[in-house]
Enzyme design. Structure first.
Site, PDB file in Angstrom:
ATOM      1  N   ASN A 111      19.414 -61.338  28.661  1.00  0.00           N
ATOM      2  CA  ASN A 111      19.701 -60.020  29.659  1.00  0.00           C
ATOM      3  C   ASN A 111      18.185 -60.426  30.485  1.00  0.00           C
ATOM      4  O   ASN A 111      18.226 -60.233  31.860  1.00  0.00           O
ATOM      5  CB  ASN A 111      19.659 -58.808  29.042  1.00  0.00           C
ATOM      6  CG  ASN A 111      19.853 -57.749  30.298  1.00  0.00           C
ATOM      7  OD1 ASN A 111      20.644 -57.979  31.193  1.00  0.00           O
ATOM      8  ND2 ASN A 111      18.822 -57.000  30.361  1.00  0.00           N
ATOM      9  N   HIS A 112      17.163 -60.462  29.940  1.00  0.00           N
ATOM     10  CA  HIS A 112      15.832 -60.313  30.751  1.00  0.00           C
ATOM     11  C   HIS A 112      14.920 -61.439  30.263  1.00  0.00           C
ATOM     12  O   HIS A 112      14.917 -61.881  29.195  1.00  0.00           O
ATOM     13  CB  HIS A 112      15.453 -58.800  30.673  1.00  0.00           C
ATOM     14  CG  HIS A 112      15.633 -58.466  29.426  1.00  0.00           C
ATOM     15  ND1 HIS A 112      16.485 -57.344  28.792  1.00  0.00           N
ATOM     16  CD2 HIS A 112      14.219 -58.331  28.226  1.00  0.00           C
ATOM     17  CE1 HIS A 112      15.765 -57.244  27.734  1.00  0.00           C
ATOM     18  NE2 HIS A 112      14.816 -57.577  27.335  1.00  0.00           N
ATOM     19  N   GLN A 175       9.997 -55.952  31.799  1.00  0.00           N
ATOM     20  CA  GLN A 175      11.084 -56.755  31.376  1.00  0.00           C
ATOM     21  C   GLN A 175      12.159 -57.108  32.710  1.00  0.00           C
ATOM     22  O   GLN A 175      13.344 -56.390  32.565  1.00  0.00           O
ATOM     23  CB  GLN A 175      11.818 -56.524  30.289  1.00  0.00           C
ATOM     24  CG  GLN A 175      10.922 -56.426  29.296  1.00  0.00           C
ATOM     25  CD  GLN A 175      11.608 -55.556  28.021  1.00  0.00           C
ATOM     26  OE1 GLN A 175      11.950 -54.695  28.050  1.00  0.00           O
ATOM     27  NE2 GLN A 175      11.534 -56.435  26.696  1.00  0.00           N
ATOM     28  N   ASP A 207      20.805 -60.372  22.329  1.00  0.00           N
ATOM     29  CA  ASP A 207      20.177 -59.392  22.545  1.00  0.00           C
ATOM     30  C   ASP A 207      20.861 -58.527  23.877  1.00  0.00           C
ATOM     31  O   ASP A 207      20.897 -59.385  24.903  1.00  0.00           O
ATOM     32  CB  ASP A 207      18.739 -59.297  22.643  1.00  0.00           C
ATOM     33  CG  ASP A 207      18.004 -58.091  23.159  1.00  0.00           C
ATOM     34  OD1 ASP A 207      18.001 -57.204  22.143  1.00  0.00           O
ATOM     35  OD2 ASP A 207      17.375 -57.927  24.116  1.00  0.00           O
ATOM     36  N   LEU A 212      24.568 -57.802  31.371  1.00  0.00           N
ATOM     37  CA  LEU A 212      24.136 -58.991  32.065  1.00  0.00           C
ATOM     38  C   LEU A 212      24.475 -58.896  33.746  1.00  0.00           C
ATOM     39  O   LEU A 212      23.695 -59.677  34.553  1.00  0.00           O
ATOM     40  CB  LEU A 212      24.993 -60.121  31.698  1.00  0.00           C
ATOM     41  CG  LEU A 212      24.857 -60.736  30.232  1.00  0.00           C
ATOM     42  CD1 LEU A 212      25.508 -61.942  29.674  1.00  0.00           C
ATOM     43  CD2 LEU A 212      23.183 -60.421  29.879  1.00  0.00           C
ATOM     44  N   GLU A 249      24.633 -57.736  20.260  1.00  0.00           N
ATOM     45  CA  GLU A 249      24.009 -56.543  20.149  1.00  0.00           C
ATOM     46  C   GLU A 249      24.549 -55.616  21.363  1.00  0.00           C
ATOM     47  O   GLU A 249      24.075 -55.864  22.407  1.00  0.00           O
ATOM     48  CB  GLU A 249      22.421 -56.678  20.137  1.00  0.00           C
ATOM     49  CG  GLU A 249      21.949 -55.116  20.000  1.00  0.00           C
ATOM     50  CD  GLU A 249      20.826 -54.761  20.880  1.00  0.00           C
ATOM     51  OE1 GLU A 249      20.158 -53.752  20.697  1.00  0.00           O
ATOM     52  OE2 GLU A 249      20.791 -55.228  22.148  1.00  0.00           O
ATOM     53  N   HIS A 314      15.045 -52.830  13.299  1.00  0.00           N
ATOM     54  CA  HIS A 314      13.782 -52.914  13.919  1.00  0.00           C
ATOM     55  C   HIS A 314      13.480 -51.893  14.886  1.00  0.00           C
ATOM     56  O   HIS A 314      12.408 -51.515  15.390  1.00  0.00           O
ATOM     57  CB  HIS A 314      13.311 -54.129  14.175  1.00  0.00           C
ATOM     58  CG  HIS A 314      14.284 -54.662  15.384  1.00  0.00           C
ATOM     59  ND1 HIS A 314      15.504 -54.995  15.147  1.00  0.00           N
ATOM     60  CD2 HIS A 314      14.016 -54.616  16.685  1.00  0.00           C
ATOM     61  CE1 HIS A 314      16.114 -55.233  16.400  1.00  0.00           C
ATOM     62  NE2 HIS A 314      15.165 -55.159  17.292  1.00  0.00           N
ATOM     63  N   ASP A 315      14.573 -51.040  15.273  1.00  0.00           N
ATOM     64  CA  ASP A 315      14.531 -50.178  16.490  1.00  0.00           C
ATOM     65  C   ASP A 315      14.643 -49.019  15.662  1.00  0.00           C
ATOM     66  O   ASP A 315      14.761 -48.680  14.759  1.00  0.00           O
ATOM     67  CB  ASP A 315      15.617 -50.419  17.269  1.00  0.00           C
ATOM     68  CG  ASP A 315      15.539 -51.440  18.006  1.00  0.00           C
ATOM     69  OD1 ASP A 315      14.243 -51.915  18.336  1.00  0.00           O
ATOM     70  OD2 ASP A 315      16.515 -52.377  18.556  1.00  0.00           O
TER      71      ASP A 315
END
Ligand code: NOJ
Length: 549
Positions: A111-112, A175, A207, A212, A249, A314-315
């Site tokens: 995405n970024h 980002q 991710d 998008l 994701e 991890h988030d």
């Protein structure tokens, strides 16, 4: 197929029976004593993962990055962050993993990019890549798009004085989002995919895929154009790279997530986000209703696709896919200290969330492993690692893996001051109390229990491949369901309560079959025409195979 792929028989649906393990490379094992985990370190620890029964490792982003978002801010898609090693180290990891029957997928942030990426720098300066990002003269475009990082961002637009324009970003302002309306961007990301696929990687966790494309008058999520592009990525995989997997994701409601499977022609896998917080809700409320409800609401998915199921990652434990009341409940129960909260979520690890309760660990894993999907474990949770809420952002759940009770928890031989983050040292979850070595030496440890449990799940393809049917129970504290695949029938019964519970199950349709408990192979009384009575210990569970007498 690449050389690295030769270790496996072709098996396009491998991911449906797999157990995944998420590795924070920086935090796993330091192979060169510089204080940061790396590819060599992970390669050294593959024997451990093989012993545990892991089929596929998922690497957090390993690309060059200023690391202002754990590497989800990529500044070069075609090589490896120097702290982690080299592309050759990456190839060596893949090769060594494949030799052990372990596959490797990695995050890919489509995405970024990082604002440091030369593409963005060129774009800012008005070069030919200007249109690779999303610009506007005003910041009132796409106003219906929500802000995701609520704690740090005030807008999805940030003014860039050099470009004399605002640029669009769904996450941190460092980002910038790529502009997928530009065919050059579409092609550039395909090249990134090909580069890593050619090195032998087994797939990607894509991710932040819902974002998008942008369109005025929409919330800029899950747009048809986004699905069309993902289908294009998929056709590239299908054409040249068999047995690879795309894992989406997409933190969305079930009816929106299922769109990411397409008709089996988009992503192979997608995370089951909405079911995750409901597992925590169910166990704290001692009630099965939240689980039944969300599973009822989840549409069926094509046979060739699979859910990715997880307890923690991890988030922060995201609370985006719950109602306002449910979120309040979760905060109240699981994040009493405001430091535990981040954006719309809770930045804590599994073990402290469950108050360190061994029965709760086992019950939560039993539910996770029993649901339709493939489980994705988070590094350290297999030993019940804790967290550090005094560290910023999500760093508190990304501390060094605790291998031993030695210096730095056996994670690194560097000086303590050189470590990327301090290891946990508190008396409850610190590395002297919680580590792999100690649990290996203890036959009854959670680590050893989980290893046996992983093996059990993998012995029975029904868990990865079978259908799901809720099983009516006369006790609301019991979560029961049936999984079926070909001739195999499995009945899973979980007691969410802190107290012992009886339950009567109407199993008339299985009359004559014998429930065989799967961990100990004990045969229970034959199912008759009357309701089947079970008693369960506090937080206890049974998994039964229903077999002919
Ligand atoms: C999702 C990742 O899981 C998270 O860690 C990251 O901050 C965002 N994407 C933005 O890249």
């Amino acid at each position: 197929m690449t050389e690295a792929g030769q270790w496996f028989e072709s098996d396009p649906l491998w991911f449906k029976r797999a157990v995944f393990y998420e590795v924070h490379l920086r935090g796993f094992f330091d192979g060169n004593d510089d204080g940061s985990g790396d590819l060599r370190g992970l390669t050294d620890k593959l024997d451990y993962l093989q012993w545990l029964g892991i089929d596929c490792v998922w690497l957090l982003p390993m690309y060059p990055s200023p690391l202002r978002d754990g590497g989800y801010d990529i500044s070069d898609f075609f090589t490896v962050h120097p702290d982690y090693g080299t592309v050759d180290d990456f190839k060596a990891l893949i090769e060594a993993a494949h030799q052990r029957g372990i596959r490797v997928i990695a995050d890919l942030v489509v995405n970024h990019t990082s604002a440091d990426h030369p593409w963005f720098q060129e774009a800012r300066e008005g070069g030919p890549k200007r249109d690779w990002y999303v610009w506007s003269e005003t910041d009132d475009v796409y106003e219906e798009a929500r802000i995701i990082f609520l704690d740090t961002e005030v807008s999805n637009w940030t003014w860039d004085p050099l470009a004399s324009a605002y640029y669009w970003h769904r996450f941190f302002s460092h980002q910038p989002d790529l502009n997928y309306d530009n065919p050059e961007v579409q092609e550039a990301m395909l090249n990134v995919l090909r580069f890593w696929l050619d090195l032998g990687i087994d797939g990607f966790r894509l991710d932040a895929v819902p974002y998008l494309y942008e369109r005025e008058g929409t919330n800029c999520e899950n747009l048809p154009e986004t699905h069309a592009y993902l289908k294009r990525l998929r056709s590239e995989i299908d054409a040249g790279y068999p047995d690879r997997v795309l894992l989406a994701e997409a933190n969305q409601w079930p009816e929106d997530v299922v769109e990411y499977f397409g008709d089996g022609d988009e992503c192979h896998m997608a995370f089951q986000f909405p079911v995750m917080p409901r597992m925590f809700m169910a166990v704290r409320r001692e009630e099965a209703a939240p689980l039944y409800e969300i599973l009822e609401r989840t549409p069926s998915i094509p046979d060739s696709t699979q859910w990715g199921l997880f307890l923690r990652n991890h988030d922060e434990l995201t609370l985006e896919m719950v109602t306002d009341d449910e979120r309040d409940y979760m905060y109240e129960e699981y994040a009493k200290d405001p430091r535990m909260r981040l954006n719309l979520g809770i930045r804590r690890r599994l073990a402290p969330l469950l108050d360190g309760g061994r029965d709760e660990f086992e019950l939560m894993h039993a539910i996770l492993f029993s649901l339709p999907g493939s489980p994705v474990l988070y590094y350290g949770d297999e030993i019940g690692m804790g967290d550090n809420v005094y560290l910023g952002d999500r760093d508190g759940v990304r501390t060094p893996m605790q291998w031993t009770g030695d210096r730095n928890g056996g994670f690194s031989r560097a000086d303590f001051a050189a470590l990327y983050l301090p290891p946990l040292m508190d008396p409850v979850y610190g590395y002297q109390a919680v580590n792999v070595e100690a649990q290996l030496r203890t036959p009854t440890s959670f680590l050893r229990w989980l290893r046996r449990f992983i093996a059990l799940r993998k012995e029975h393809p029904v868990f990865g491949l079978g259908s799901y049917e809720p099983q009516a129970a006369d006790n609301p504290r019991i979560f029961a369901h049936v999984r079926r695949y070909e001739e195999d029938i499995v009945l899973c019964v979980h007691n969410l309560a802190r107290s012992a519970q009886p339950v009567q199950l109407n199993l008339e349709r299985f009359e004559g079959l014998i429930p065989e408990e799967m961990l100990g192979r004990t045969r229970f009384p034959r199912i008759g025409s009357l309701p089947y009575l079970l008693t369960l210990a506090p937080r206890g569970f049974y998994w039964f195979r229903l077999v002919q007498g």
